[in-house]
Motif scaffolding. Structure first.
Motif, PDB file in Angstrom:
ATOM      1  N   VAL A  54       0.221  -1.307   0.219  1.00 51.87           N
ATOM      2  CA  VAL A  54      -0.167   0.198   0.088  1.00 51.87           C
ATOM      3  C   VAL A  54       0.708   1.169   0.013  1.00 51.87           C
ATOM      4  O   VAL A  54       1.476   1.738   0.902  1.00 51.87           O
ATOM      5  N   LEU A  55       1.190   1.761  -0.596  1.00 54.33           N
ATOM      6  CA  LEU A  55       1.593   3.672  -1.073  1.00 54.33           C
ATOM      7  C   LEU A  55       0.630   4.495  -0.598  1.00 54.33           C
ATOM      8  O   LEU A  55      -0.129   4.985  -1.380  1.00 54.33           O
ATOM      9  N   ALA A  56       1.109   4.993   0.547  1.00 53.73           N
ATOM     10  CA  ALA A  56       0.309   5.770   1.661  1.00 53.73           C
ATOM     11  C   ALA A  56       1.203   6.859   1.197  1.00 53.73           C
ATOM     12  O   ALA A  56       1.346   7.713   2.599  1.00 53.73           O
TER      13      ALA A  56
ATOM     14  N   SER B  28      -6.354  -6.689   1.133  1.00 58.19           N
ATOM     15  CA  SER B  28      -7.368  -7.808   1.216  1.00 58.19           C
ATOM     16  C   SER B  28      -7.768  -8.702   0.193  1.00 58.19           C
ATOM     17  O   SER B  28      -7.690  -9.957  -0.164  1.00 58.19           O
ATOM     18  N   GLN B  29      -8.033  -7.461  -0.911  1.00 59.66           N
ATOM     19  CA  GLN B  29      -8.295  -8.316  -2.048  1.00 59.66           C
ATOM     20  C   GLN B  29      -7.433  -8.418  -2.942  1.00 59.66           C
ATOM     21  O   GLN B  29      -7.574 -10.143  -3.649  1.00 59.66           O
ATOM     22  N   ILE B  30      -6.907  -8.288  -3.093  1.00 65.49           N
ATOM     23  CA  ILE B  30      -5.652  -8.841  -3.566  1.00 65.49           C
ATOM     24  C   ILE B  30      -4.999 -10.018  -3.011  1.00 65.49           C
ATOM     25  O   ILE B  30      -4.100 -10.994  -3.369  1.00 65.49           O
ATOM     26  N   LEU B  31      -4.988 -10.352  -1.804  1.00 63.97           N
ATOM     27  CA  LEU B  31      -4.467 -11.350  -1.510  1.00 63.97           C
ATOM     28  C   LEU B  31      -5.445 -12.487  -0.760  1.00 63.97           C
ATOM     29  O   LEU B  31      -5.224 -13.617  -0.398  1.00 63.97           O
ATOM     30  N   GLY B  32      -6.249 -12.452  -1.623  1.00 53.95           N
ATOM     31  CA  GLY B  32      -8.033 -13.631  -1.431  1.00 53.95           C
ATOM     32  C   GLY B  32      -8.636 -13.304  -1.003  1.00 53.95           C
ATOM     33  O   GLY B  32      -9.464 -14.465  -0.579  1.00 53.95           O
ATOM     34  N   LEU B  33      -8.544 -12.542   0.587  1.00 53.37           N
ATOM     35  CA  LEU B  33      -9.238 -12.569   1.600  1.00 53.37           C
ATOM     36  C   LEU B  33     -10.862 -11.469   1.473  1.00 53.37           C
ATOM     37  O   LEU B  33     -11.069 -10.804   0.050  1.00 53.37           O
TER      38      LEU B  33
ATOM     39  N   ALA C 208      -7.983   1.401   1.244  1.00 57.60           N
ATOM     40  CA  ALA C 208      -6.535   0.562   1.131  1.00 57.60           C
ATOM     41  C   ALA C 208      -6.672  -0.792   1.248  1.00 57.60           C
ATOM     42  O   ALA C 208      -5.976  -1.716   1.055  1.00 57.60           O
ATOM     43  N   SER C 209      -7.488  -1.454   2.732  1.00 60.72           N
ATOM     44  CA  SER C 209      -7.028  -1.917   3.390  1.00 60.72           C
ATOM     45  C   SER C 209      -7.877  -3.156   3.094  1.00 60.72           C
ATOM     46  O   SER C 209      -7.305  -4.169   2.998  1.00 60.72           O
ATOM     47  N   VAL C 210      -8.869  -2.784   2.702  1.00 61.80           N
ATOM     48  CA  VAL C 210      -9.663  -3.451   1.820  1.00 61.80           C
ATOM     49  C   VAL C 210      -9.393  -3.711   0.307  1.00 61.80           C
ATOM     50  O   VAL C 210      -9.127  -4.825  -0.348  1.00 61.80           O
ATOM     51  N   GLN C 211      -8.793  -3.382  -1.024  1.00 59.54           N
ATOM     52  CA  GLN C 211      -8.338  -3.182  -1.938  1.00 59.54           C
ATOM     53  C   GLN C 211      -6.866  -4.461  -0.952  1.00 59.54           C
ATOM     54  O   GLN C 211      -6.747  -5.109  -2.532  1.00 59.54           O
TER      55      GLN C 211
ATOM     56  N   GLN D 168      -7.364   2.979  -8.482  1.00 59.36           N
ATOM     57  CA  GLN D 168      -7.484   1.559  -8.520  1.00 59.36           C
ATOM     58  C   GLN D 168      -6.300   1.273  -8.190  1.00 59.36           C
ATOM     59  O   GLN D 168      -5.355   2.045  -8.535  1.00 59.36           O
ATOM     60  N   PRO D 169      -5.548   0.031  -7.654  1.00 64.37           N
ATOM     61  CA  PRO D 169      -4.613  -0.728  -7.533  1.00 64.37           C
ATOM     62  C   PRO D 169      -4.442  -1.081  -8.648  1.00 64.37           C
ATOM     63  O   PRO D 169      -4.376  -0.888 -10.112  1.00 64.37           O
TER      64      PRO D 169
END
Ligand SMILES: Cc1cc2nc3c(=O)[nH]c(=O)nc-3n(C[C@H](O)[C@H](O)[C@H](O)COP(=O)(O)OP(=O)(O)OC[C@H]3O[C@@H](n4cnc5c(N)ncnc54)[C@H](O)[C@@H]3O)c2cc1C
Length: 482
Positions: free
Chosen positions: A303-305, A477-482, A472-475, A442-443
């Motif tokens: 996550v680039l914050a 998590s989605q990348i990690l398949g959660l 960002a935490s949701v995005q 968008q990621p």
């Protein structure tokens, strides 16, 4: 914009919990000399100077409010998280410091119940709120000089002039937290600058001058701020001048750095300070992050914050699409934003509030505290060539507001010259909202983009940073398949 007799219904004040008091002040004091730790009740300190750390689920780059919020939300899902922060402190553009024996904010300060994301944090941690002193006199620009009046009088005049600027915003920002919900209505409006809108309004020179300080003065120039940026703030506030003005009234007593610390303390993330990131390489299954000192860290997502203005300071492989790089080059924040805290005295000194014409070295002055040895005042500038720490120059610039005023001492922060912010609060230029805005949220592969600068709601405010941290935490998590 503090305004006499225009305070909103007082928000519920919360006594700080014993936990938040212990974890903020104590942890902040201990963390600095170690240079690499959050030291919260749960947050773990990174140890050693290993060249290759173990892989983690997510690396968060940047420990501003957005970064620490992201870290807290990720670790709450059980994801191992490493936070890499360039500076020797957390908080980013939210930074509590000291000056003349006072706790002062050099960046993000005020929060409000009309800002639901930061307000949820206020309630969660029980941050007690306070307000600065109420001004007794107001000074505002006219076409030929300055108008001195009561704060109520200036406030009422500005209210009448500013309100019609945003006519129609209840329709085009029907859902303020979904800014593109009425993209159809925004298509013709988003390309307009505030300068264009002022021209449409046909104000008299005096009328325009009276409202120009808060538009072009604070944002650099009315030509570079989009109409839809200010109209969006207006809509988010509640579509009235009273609501709009009231959002800059209350600040948490603990200070913004302690706020960031409380959020980080609530995570199990590992924090590494003094770790500016130089490159991010995404091979499709993992991401390798390399710091300027050559340390490498691997994660399943990043996550680039960091501020948008700094995206181009990092080497990405594969390269970022042009929407991202162009936005970073164009810049989203007020590049030359400065905030300074002054200790002033003088025979005519009072708790004055002042706005200047756009381009003036001192854009705005707000009273902070009256003391027996003078006043503490807050100043803003968006004139990059002005150096407020030059006391003689600053004193000269303040004379139109308060004759004979003497600057005893000043502490200034030039956010534009700061290598880890490269600008102040976010201000969207004309066309950005209906242009690259949606794309850059968008990621890209396994890299997620976060920060107040690209928030849907209060972009440019701490509320937007919290909102973005959750997204960002949701995005990630989605990348990690959660
Ligand atoms: C003068 C001023 C006054 C403001 N007043 C208010 C206010 O009253 N109320 C309000 O709500 N908001 C206010 N704001 C805005 C608010 O402070 C910001 O919107 C918010 O703090 C931004 O948070 P962020 O986490 O998105 O970004 P940042 O706070 O900028 O955090 C980004 C982090 O990334 C780090 N970083 C940068 N580059 C790298 C790198 N290469 N590697 C690792 N780390 C890196 C930075 O050091 C920083 O810690 C103000 C801002 C300024 C400048």
């Amino acid at each position: 914009m503090n305004a006499e007799e225009k305070l909103p219904t007082s928000p519920t004040a919360h006594a700080p919990s014993r936990r938040s008091v212990l974890t903020t002040a104590g942890a902040a004091a201990l963390a600095a000399p170690l240079g690499m730790t959050a030291l919260g009740s749960q947050a773990r300190a990174a140890s050693g100077t290993q060249a290759q750390a173990d892989a983690v689920d997510v690396i968060v780059i940047g420990a501003g409010i957005a970064g620490v919020t992201t870290a807290r939300e990720l670790t709450a899902k059980g994801l191992s998280t490493l936070v890499l922060e360039a500076r020797d402190r957390i908080g980013g553009r939210a930074w509590t410091s000291t000056f003349a024996g006072e706790q002062v904010e050099m960046g993000g300060t005020w929060v409000d119940q009309r800002q639901p994301n930061i307000w949820r944090e206020v309630q969660r941690y029980g941050w007690d709120l306070t307000s600065d002193i109420i001004p007794t006199r107001a000074v505002a620009p006219t076409a030929t000089g300055y108008l001195e009046s009561t704060p109520t009088d200036v406030y009422n005049q500005q209210s009448q002039l500013i309100t019609p600027l945003f006519d129609g915003s209840e329709q085009y920002f029907e859902r303020p937290y979904e800014p593109l919900f009425r993209e159809d209505l925004l298509a013709d409006l988003d390309p307009l600058s505030m300068r264009d809108r002022l021209d449409q309004m046909r104000y008299s020179p005096d009328e325009e001058a009276l409202i120009s300080g808060g538009i072009g003065g604070l944002t650099g120039s009315a030509s570079t701020i989009g109409l839809t940026t200010m109209a969006h703030w207006w809509a988010l506030s509640g579509w009235t001048f009273d609501d709009y003005a009231a959002t800059s009234t209350y600040r948490p007593v603990v200070g913004s750095t302690a706020m960031a610390q409380s959020i980080l303390d609530d995570s199990t993330a590992t924090l590494r300070l003094n770790s500016p990131v130089a490159s991010v390489a995404d091979n499709g299954t993992s991401v390798t992050v390399t710091t300027k000192s050559g340390e490498t860290h691997t994660a399943r997502a990043v996550v680039l914050a960091i501020p948008v203005n700094l995206w181009n300071s990092i080497d990405f492989a594969p390269s970022l699409p042009t929407e991202y790089t162009t936005l970073s080059t164009d810049g989203i924040g007020v590049r030359s934003s400065q905030k300074f805290i002054m200790h002033v005295r003088g025979a005519n000194l009072d708790a004055f509030y002042a706005e200047a014409a756009p381009g003036a070295p001192v854009a705005m002055v707000i009273p902070f505290k009256e003391r027996s040895d003078g006043n503490i005042m807050i100043g803003f500038s968006s004139n990059g060539s002005f150096d407020p720490s030059n006391r003689t120059r600053l004193q000269a610039e303040l004379q139109p507001f308060c004759e004979g005023i003497e600057v005893v001492a000043v502490k200034a922060q030039h956010w534009g010259n700061d290598p880890y912010s490269a600008g102040g609060w976010a201000v969207r230029r004309p066309g950005l909202l209906t242009g690259p805005f949606r794309a850059v949220q968008q990621p890209q592969g396994r890299v997620v983009f976060a920060g107040s600068d690209i928030a849907n709601g209060w972009a440019g405010f701490m509320d937007g940073a919290v909102e973005s941290g959750f997204t960002a935490s949701v995005q990630a998590s989605q990348i990690l398949g959660l």
